[in-house]
Enzyme design. Sequence first.
Site, mmCIF file in Angstrom:
data_model
loop_
_atom_site.group_PDB
_atom_site.id
_atom_site.type_symbol
_atom_site.label_atom_id
_atom_site.label_comp_id
_atom_site.label_asym_id
_atom_site.label_seq_id
_atom_site.Cartn_x
_atom_site.Cartn_y
_atom_site.Cartn_z
ATOM 1 C CE LYS A 5 -111.652 -40.120 -109.659
ATOM 2 N NZ LYS A 5 -111.661 -39.543 -108.273
ATOM 3 C CG ASP A 17 -108.242 -39.942 -110.360
ATOM 4 O OD1 ASP A 17 -107.804 -40.530 -109.357
ATOM 5 O OD2 ASP A 17 -108.729 -38.792 -110.319
#
Length: 286
Positions: A11, A137
């Site tokens: 990410k 996240d």
Amino acid sequence: MLSEPTLAPAKINLALHVTGQRDDGYHLLDSLVVFAGVGDTISARASTSLTLSVTGPFAEGVPTDGRNLVLQAAELLRRSRDVRLGAHITLKKVLPHAAGIGSGSSDAAATLDLLSRLWKVDPLPVDDAQVVGLGADVPVCRRAPSPVRMEGIGDKMGNLPRLPDCAMVLVNPGEAVPTAQVFGALATKINPPLPAIPPGLDFSGFCDWLSSTHNDLQPPAEVIAPGITKALALLRRQPEVACAVMSGSGATCVGLVPDFGAAQKVARAIQVAEMGWWVAPAPMLG
């Protein structure tokens, strides 16, 4: 029954503005999140119990018990969907730890999706409160490979106009950057949000837009890990790199290039210059 390996992609925060802080201590963010075509892989086979093994170049030090988000995610899905089966999960750890690229969260997100298929149950909603409880996240990683504008504490996610095809070079100098320490050293925690992303940008226009953004965590992270400054400078010296940023709380830095061939060329140059660094070329997914 054995699952096909599932990619848990890195990410990448191409921009990250800290816009405030709640009374409970959580920071408010406004971030452009994209995913790289490199990551850990998760596979699983049906079992009577729930177990985890870890392989790969970054396996050392990764817990294989309930401290690991992969097992926490698996147990959450099993409990929520009243699953009687178990699974033996194998995590191949390719991404470095605590590197600002969300590898643990991405592993957990991939596990939720993989086990829902293995166990033949409905996946948990992306915004399920229990999923958010695994980590801020994890919900955005459930949206991979699509780019996302992530706001709030990670609980608000918006679609974006199509971003241009491009590639990236991920560079980590191998310095630990404690996230809490970075947030604690912020000069200010109330900053402007991201500017709007115009639709139809080409690669050059996208990099121009990125130049109007920043990562508010970069200045304190560079104090903690000077290797970040060195990595960014090295990326910016490569002619193919149009822009270079730090991802998340660091220390991974990312150089954007027009295509994967250019990414491979830049990666080779940096690997020769810094033999001990982790360097990975990758397409930008989307």
